[in-house]
Design an enzyme around this catalytic site. Sequence first.
Site, mmCIF file in Angstrom:
data_model
loop_
_atom_site.group_PDB
_atom_site.id
_atom_site.type_symbol
_atom_site.label_atom_id
_atom_site.label_comp_id
_atom_site.label_asym_id
_atom_site.label_seq_id
_atom_site.Cartn_x
_atom_site.Cartn_y
_atom_site.Cartn_z
ATOM 1 N N CYS A 144 17.063 3.233 51.588
ATOM 2 C CA CYS A 144 17.275 1.905 52.280
ATOM 3 C C CYS A 144 17.120 2.827 53.773
ATOM 4 O O CYS A 144 16.839 2.335 55.025
ATOM 5 C CB CYS A 144 18.541 1.330 52.416
ATOM 6 S SG CYS A 144 20.348 2.615 52.862
ATOM 7 N N HIS A 223 24.185 -0.497 58.393
ATOM 8 C CA HIS A 223 23.580 1.220 58.983
ATOM 9 C C HIS A 223 22.994 0.697 60.074
ATOM 10 O O HIS A 223 22.463 -0.460 59.947
ATOM 11 C CB HIS A 223 23.022 1.762 58.172
ATOM 12 C CG HIS A 223 22.968 2.372 56.803
ATOM 13 N ND1 HIS A 223 24.061 2.659 56.644
ATOM 14 C CD2 HIS A 223 22.244 2.154 55.444
ATOM 15 C CE1 HIS A 223 23.556 3.500 55.192
ATOM 16 N NE2 HIS A 223 22.887 2.769 54.770
HETATM 17 N N1 LIG Z 1 22.860 0.072 46.925
HETATM 18 C C1 LIG Z 1 22.260 0.436 47.856
HETATM 19 O O1 LIG Z 1 22.628 0.089 49.281
HETATM 20 C C2 LIG Z 1 21.018 1.034 47.777
HETATM 21 C C3 LIG Z 1 20.075 1.327 48.416
HETATM 22 C C4 LIG Z 1 18.839 1.261 48.421
HETATM 23 C C5 LIG Z 1 18.915 2.056 47.794
HETATM 24 N N2 LIG Z 1 19.541 2.645 46.482
HETATM 25 C C6 LIG Z 1 19.503 3.440 45.229
HETATM 26 O O2 LIG Z 1 19.234 2.133 43.934
HETATM 27 C C7 LIG Z 1 20.286 2.940 43.090
HETATM 28 C C8 LIG Z 1 20.486 2.349 42.270
HETATM 29 O O3 LIG Z 1 21.566 2.667 43.104
HETATM 30 P P1 LIG Z 1 22.760 1.450 43.354
HETATM 31 O O4 LIG Z 1 23.537 0.942 44.480
HETATM 32 O O5 LIG Z 1 22.298 -0.345 41.988
HETATM 33 O O6 LIG Z 1 23.775 1.583 42.069
HETATM 34 P P2 LIG Z 1 24.986 1.029 41.186
HETATM 35 O O7 LIG Z 1 25.185 -0.544 41.941
HETATM 36 O O8 LIG Z 1 26.575 1.443 40.664
HETATM 37 O O9 LIG Z 1 24.009 0.270 39.895
HETATM 38 C C9 LIG Z 1 23.529 1.086 39.058
HETATM 39 C C10 LIG Z 1 23.325 0.708 37.345
HETATM 40 O O10 LIG Z 1 23.079 1.188 36.565
HETATM 41 C C11 LIG Z 1 23.414 1.524 35.758
HETATM 42 N N3 LIG Z 1 23.779 3.062 34.679
HETATM 43 C C12 LIG Z 1 24.641 3.651 34.634
HETATM 44 N N4 LIG Z 1 24.025 4.494 34.680
HETATM 45 C C13 LIG Z 1 23.071 4.337 33.900
HETATM 46 C C14 LIG Z 1 21.750 4.817 32.941
HETATM 47 N N5 LIG Z 1 22.108 6.570 32.488
HETATM 48 N N6 LIG Z 1 20.776 4.863 32.633
HETATM 49 C C15 LIG Z 1 20.578 3.542 33.590
HETATM 50 N N7 LIG Z 1 21.397 3.205 34.243
HETATM 51 C C16 LIG Z 1 22.314 3.120 34.125
HETATM 52 C C17 LIG Z 1 24.976 0.686 36.090
HETATM 53 O O11 LIG Z 1 26.113 1.050 35.048
HETATM 54 P P3 LIG Z 1 26.718 -0.251 34.223
HETATM 55 O O12 LIG Z 1 25.306 -0.605 33.175
HETATM 56 O O13 LIG Z 1 26.964 0.142 33.515
HETATM 57 O O14 LIG Z 1 27.205 -1.499 35.587
HETATM 58 C C18 LIG Z 1 24.309 0.411 36.747
HETATM 59 O O15 LIG Z 1 23.886 -1.228 36.356
HETATM 60 C C19 LIG Z 1 20.241 4.342 43.352
HETATM 61 O O16 LIG Z 1 19.011 5.643 43.473
HETATM 62 C C20 LIG Z 1 20.286 4.423 44.917
HETATM 63 O O17 LIG Z 1 20.918 5.736 45.403
HETATM 64 C C21 LIG Z 1 20.517 2.034 46.482
#
Ligand SMILES: NC(=O)c1ccc[n+]([C@@H]2O[C@H](COP(=O)([O-])OP(=O)(O)OC[C@H]3O[C@@H](n4cnc5c(N)ncnc54)[C@H](OP(=O)(O)O)[C@@H]3O)[C@@H](O)[C@H]2O)c1
Length: 346
Positions: A144, A223
């Site tokens: 982001c 942010h």
């Molecule tokens: N959040 C932000 O603000 C943001 C912004 C930009 C980029 N990102 C990036 O986007 C990515 C995802 O972040 P997020 O914030 O969406 O994380 P998140 O809310 O924790 O969601 C991750 C999801 O993946 C599932 N998961 C767990 N282990 C897994 C595996 N081995 N393979 C596939 N799925 C799995 C999780 O578990 P369950 O199925 O148990 O729920 C959950 O549904 C990361 O790389 C992060 O750095 C995040």
Amino acid sequence: MVTIKVAINGFGTIGKRVADAIDAQKDMSVVGVTKTGPSFGCGLAVKRGFPLYCTFDDEEKISSFAERGYDCKGGLSDLLSIADIVIDCSPGKMGAENLAKYKSAGVKYMFQGGEKHSLTGLSYTSCANHAENFNAQGTRVVSCNTTGLSRTLVPLFDFCGSLKVECTMIRRAADPGDSHKGPINAIKPVLQVPSHHGPDVMSVKPEIQINSMAVAVPTTLMHVHAIIADLPVGHGLSTEMIIDMWKNSPRIIVMNGKNDRIPTTAEVMEMARDIGRKWGDLHEIFVWEDGVKLVDDRLYYFQAIHQESDVIPENVDCVRALMGTEKDWRVSVSNTDQAISNYYGL
Ligand SMILES: NC(=O)c1ccc[n+]([C@@H]2O[C@H](COP(=O)([O-])OP(=O)(O)OC[C@H]3O[C@@H](n4cnc5c(N)ncnc54)[C@H](OP(=O)(O)O)[C@@H]3O)[C@@H](O)[C@H]2O)c1
């Protein structure tokens, strides 16, 4: 028109938003989303009509969904077998393990900013390097913060031909849905200098010289970036010209903190909720007009980033780049944003 079949591996903060944005497009569809087990997010997938798969191929884990009343169609391998491309939205640092599965299934793949550039050797932001990603097998949509920096710096670089940037990332401590992060009563400097955020811009636009420092503060909304950019001598720009440039660039909103009475991220997010996208998302980067000032060759400005959502439309454009279906990034951006607006009836 051939519909691109998109799998979404990980249906959390980013995955559920990407799924909606893909579903909004005419040229692609969601063939399935994964959850690790039958938790509350499964209900959203069912409500939205996205076929539900298990993150793992383990029979016991797959059948645990039925015990909680969810219809699980199979494991990740079953999902990959019907997809053209997978968007990995798993928590960061799981990339290497998942990449091996995607390669073995022979699908194209996209990761998110929680993974390192070295995982794919290629990164993506719509305005910076759509063409470089055209027809590639896999890439990483940058974080982001990096997406936000690229949105305002790339048009500036394209006009000036060179840019030297120092910035401070004032980072929200956690996403609103997180209960395990902090600080809640402190300001936490990132004691890795420079921080990874600024230099990561060079993974999509290597010509921009950029460094950053970061602090985490107790807020969950957005942010904020405090940016100083040195333009080359003879750039021919004024403060007003730069503001106009951003007003005419996609996915940037410029408003006046004083006159529009939008002085902080609290009002910015209230304005975002008024737009009416789901979850109150703000896909655009927000720039305070009265915080922009060019002094000789040095530009100062502030911008705010909605961390959970600015990368969402980039993921859609990235699908078109990797699948080789739209070469012009501006056309893709326009189609993506119009389809999302129509989807939410805006
Ligand atoms: N959040 C932000 O603000 C943001 C912004 C930009 C980029 N990102 C990036 O986007 C990515 C995802 O972040 P997020 O914030 O969406 O994380 P998140 O809310 O924790 O969601 C991750 C999801 O993946 C599932 N998961 C767990 N282990 C897994 C595996 N081995 N393979 C596939 N799925 C799995 C999780 O578990 P369950 O199925 O148990 O729920 C959950 O549904 C990361 O790389 C992060 O750095 C995040």
